[in-house]
Scaffold this active site. Structure first.
Site, PDB file in Angstrom:
ATOM      1  N   ARG A 167      20.747 -14.464  -0.696  1.00  0.00           N
ATOM      2  CA  ARG A 167      21.046 -13.349   0.211  1.00  0.00           C
ATOM      3  C   ARG A 167      19.861 -12.399   0.324  1.00  0.00           C
ATOM      4  NH1 ARG A 167      26.334  -9.763  -0.823  1.00  0.00           N
ATOM      5  NH2 ARG A 167      25.019  -8.916  -2.471  1.00  0.00           N
TER       6      ARG A 167
ATOM      7  N   ARG B  33       2.431  -3.627   9.988  1.00  0.00           N
ATOM      8  CA  ARG B  33       1.126  -4.301   9.833  1.00  0.00           C
ATOM      9  C   ARG B  33       0.171  -3.444   9.018  1.00  0.00           C
ATOM     10  NH1 ARG B  33       0.016  -5.038  16.084  1.00  0.00           N
ATOM     11  NH2 ARG B  33       0.586  -2.859  15.821  1.00  0.00           N
TER      12      ARG B  33
ATOM     13  N   HIS C 282       1.142  -5.035   0.755  1.00  0.00           N
ATOM     14  CA  HIS C 282       1.902  -6.259   0.478  1.00  0.00           C
ATOM     15  C   HIS C 282       3.247  -5.874  -0.101  1.00  0.00           C
ATOM     16  CE1 HIS C 282       0.167  -5.213  -3.388  1.00  0.00           C
ATOM     17  NE2 HIS C 282       1.066  -5.975  -3.970  1.00  0.00           N
TER      18      HIS C 282
ATOM     19  N   LYS D 232      21.291  -6.345   3.295  1.00  0.00           N
ATOM     20  CA  LYS D 232      21.432  -5.412   2.172  1.00  0.00           C
ATOM     21  C   LYS D 232      20.101  -4.670   2.058  1.00  0.00           C
ATOM     22  CE  LYS D 232      23.533  -5.245  -2.431  1.00  0.00           C
ATOM     23  NZ  LYS D 232      24.440  -4.127  -2.207  1.00  0.00           N
TER      24      LYS D 232
ATOM     25  N   GLU E   9      34.763  -2.375   5.586  1.00  0.00           N
ATOM     26  CA  GLU E   9      34.665  -2.565   4.135  1.00  0.00           C
ATOM     27  C   GLU E   9      34.601  -1.203   3.488  1.00  0.00           C
ATOM     28  OE1 GLU E   9      30.860  -4.337   3.122  1.00  0.00           O
ATOM     29  OE2 GLU E   9      29.872  -3.270   4.749  1.00  0.00           O
TER      30      GLU E   9
HETATM   31  N1  PXG Z   1      29.815  -4.102   0.745  1.00  0.00           N
HETATM   32  C1  PXG Z   1      28.755  -3.323   0.526  1.00  0.00           C
HETATM   33  C2  PXG Z   1      28.360  -2.340   1.552  1.00  0.00           C
HETATM   34  C3  PXG Z   1      28.036  -3.447  -0.672  1.00  0.00           C
HETATM   35  O1  PXG Z   1      26.975  -2.686  -0.911  1.00  0.00           O
HETATM   36  C4  PXG Z   1      29.595  -5.169  -1.366  1.00  0.00           C
HETATM   37  C5  PXG Z   1      30.233  -5.016  -0.152  1.00  0.00           C
HETATM   38  C6  PXG Z   1      30.077  -6.214  -2.309  1.00  0.00           C
HETATM   39  O2  PXG Z   1      29.156  -7.294  -2.310  1.00  0.00           O
HETATM   40  P1  PXG Z   1      28.900  -8.202  -3.602  1.00  0.00           P
HETATM   41  O3  PXG Z   1      27.885  -9.195  -3.147  1.00  0.00           O
HETATM   42  O4  PXG Z   1      28.382  -7.298  -4.663  1.00  0.00           O
HETATM   43  O5  PXG Z   1      30.205  -8.806  -3.950  1.00  0.00           O
HETATM   44  C7  PXG Z   1      28.460  -4.377  -1.643  1.00  0.00           C
HETATM   45  C8  PXG Z   1      27.721  -4.542  -2.920  1.00  0.00           C
HETATM   46  C9  PXG Z   1      25.593  -0.176  -6.633  1.00  0.00           C
HETATM   47  C10 PXG Z   1      25.948  -1.541  -6.247  1.00  0.00           C
HETATM   48  O6  PXG Z   1      24.754  -0.023  -7.525  1.00  0.00           O
HETATM   49  C11 PXG Z   1      26.467  -1.803  -4.994  1.00  0.00           C
HETATM   50  C12 PXG Z   1      26.775  -3.095  -4.653  1.00  0.00           C
HETATM   51  C13 PXG Z   1      26.583  -4.099  -5.540  1.00  0.00           C
HETATM   52  C14 PXG Z   1      26.074  -3.824  -6.787  1.00  0.00           C
HETATM   53  C15 PXG Z   1      25.769  -2.537  -7.147  1.00  0.00           C
HETATM   54  O7  PXG Z   1      26.126   0.766  -6.044  1.00  0.00           O
HETATM   55  N2  PXG Z   1      27.282  -3.305  -3.427  1.00  0.00           N
END
Ligand code: PXG
Length: 289
Positions: A52, A105, A109, A151, A184
Site C-alpha cells: 500500500r 523537480r 531525493h 495514505k 469511515e
Molecule cells: N482509515 C483511515 C483514514 C486510516 O488512517 C484506517 C482507515 C485503517 O486502516 P488499516 O490499514 O490500519 O486497517 C486508517 C489507518 C495513527 C494510525 O497513528 C492511524 C492509522 C493506522 C495506524 C496508526 O493514528 N490509520
C-alpha cells in the site's frame, strides 16, 4: 522511546534521526506513510502495508528509492534493533528537501524513515463496553481532490474531524463523503451488521482501503458470514444490530452509539465479539478454531 531509527539508508541513534526544515514532507505534507503492528516480534501483514505504501507513492508520483524486499528487510532490522516484541512501526517516505516552492523537480531525493516503538492503545474499557461515536461536520476529502485511498502525510482532513470527536467526548468520529454517505472514521474503517448481514462501504465511497478491514472481511467470510461492500448512510448505522470499527491501532472494536442513538442493545454484539476473538487469534498466529 525508540533507540534507533532507520533514515535515508541507515540505522542511527534516535536523537540523530532528523529531517531538513526544507523537506517537502514538512513544508507541504508531501509524502506517504504506513502504521503497522508488531505482535510477538512478528511484523503483522508487513507485505500488505509495504504494497500500500508503494501504491500511495505511485499515486503521488513519488519514487521510493529502494525495492519492496529491501524495505521489508529494513523494517525487520529496525524492529529487532529496538527490541520491539509488541509495538508499532511507522514507515514514512517524504519528498525530501527542496526549494520553497511546490515543484517536485526541485527536491533532492525521497527520504525513507522507519520508526519502531511502543504503541498507545484505546483504554481497555472501550474494548469491553464499546465506543460512542459522533458524526463530524468535516467531510472526508473529495476523491477528485486528494483521494482517501492515498495514505498521505497530509492528514489535516482527519485531524479536523478528530477534533470534533474529541470535543464531543469521543475517541473517534464518523466522517461522511461528499455525497453524504458514510465513509469511515478518522483512523478506522466502519462495518455494520443487520439481520446477520455484514456491510461496509466500498473503496469508491471515498475511504482508505484498510488492511485490517480487508483482513476482517476475509475472517468473516471464512466464518460463514456474508459480507457486502455497499454504500451506507447514517440511518443504516442508527438501525443496525451491531457496528464495529477496524484499524491497525484499534484492531476490531465495537461501536455502541452514534450521535446519541443507541445501536442494537448498546453493548458489543455477538458477531462483533466473535470477530474480535478471531482477529486476536490471527495476530497471534493461532488457528481460527
Ligand atoms: N482509515 C483511515 C483514514 C486510516 O488512517 C484506517 C482507515 C485503517 O486502516 P488499516 O490499514 O490500519 O486497517 C486508517 C489507518 C495513527 C494510525 O497513528 C492511524 C492509522 C493506522 C495506524 C496508526 O493514528 N490509520
Amino acid at each position: 522511546m525508540a533507540k534507533s531509527v532507520y533514515i535515508d539508508g541507515s540505522l542511527v541513534p534516535a536523537d540523530q534521526a532528523t529531517v531538513s526544515v526544507f523537506d517537502h514532507g514538512l513544508l507541504y505534507g508531501d509524502g506517504v506513510f504506513e502504521g503497522i503492528r508488531v505482535y510477538g516480534g512478528n511484523v503483522f501483514l508487513l507485505s500488505e502495508h509495504v504494497d500500500r505504501l508503494y501504491e500511495s507513492a505511485q499515486a503521488i508520483r513519488l519514487q521510493i528509492p529502494i525495492p519492496h524486499q529491501e524495505l521489508v528487510a529494513a523494517v525487520n532490522e529496525t524492529v529487532q534493533a529496538n527490541d520491539i516484541v509488541d509495538g508499532y512501526v511507522r514507515l514514512v517516505v517524504t519528498r525530501g528537501a527542496g526549494t520553497l516552492g511546490l515543484d517536485i523537480r526541485k527536491t533532492s531525493h525521497p527520504i525513507v524513515i522507519i520508526i519502531a516503538d511502543t504503541i498507545t492503545l484505546y483504554p481497555e474499557e472501550i474494548y469491553e463496553n464499546g465506543m460512542e461515536l459522533v458524526t463530524a461536520s468535516t467531510i472526508r476529502n473529495h476523491p477528485g481532490a486528494l483521494n482517501p485511498r492515498i495514505k498521505s502525510l497530509n492528514y489535516l482532513n482527519n485531524i479536523l474531524a478528530k477534533i470534533e470527536g474529541t470535543d464531543a467526548g469521543c475517541v473517534e468520529a464518523l466522517m461522511l463523503n461528499h455525497n453524504g454517505e458514510v465513509a469511515e472514521c478518522t483512523g478506522d474503517n466502519i462495518f455494520i451488521i443487520k439481520d446477520g448481514l455484514i456491510r461496509t462501504p466500498p473503496t469508491d465511497s471515498g475511504i482508505l482501503e484498510g488492511i485490517t478491514r480487508n483482513s476482517v472481511i476475509d475472517l468473516a467470510r471464512d466464518a460463514g458470514h456474508e459480507v457486502q461492500e455497499t454504500a451506507l448512510v447514517r440511518h443504516d448505522i442508527y438501525i443496525a444490530d451491531e457496528c464495529f470499527l477496524t484499524g491497525t491501532a484499534a484492531e476490531v472494536i465495537a461501536v455502541v452509539s452514534l450521535d446519541g442513538r443507541t445501536i442494537g442493545d448498546g453493548t458489543p454484539g455477538p458477531i462483533t465479539r466473535d470477530l474480535m476473538a478471531r482477529f486476536s487469534k490471527l495476530t497471534r498466529g493461532l488457528p481460527a478454531s
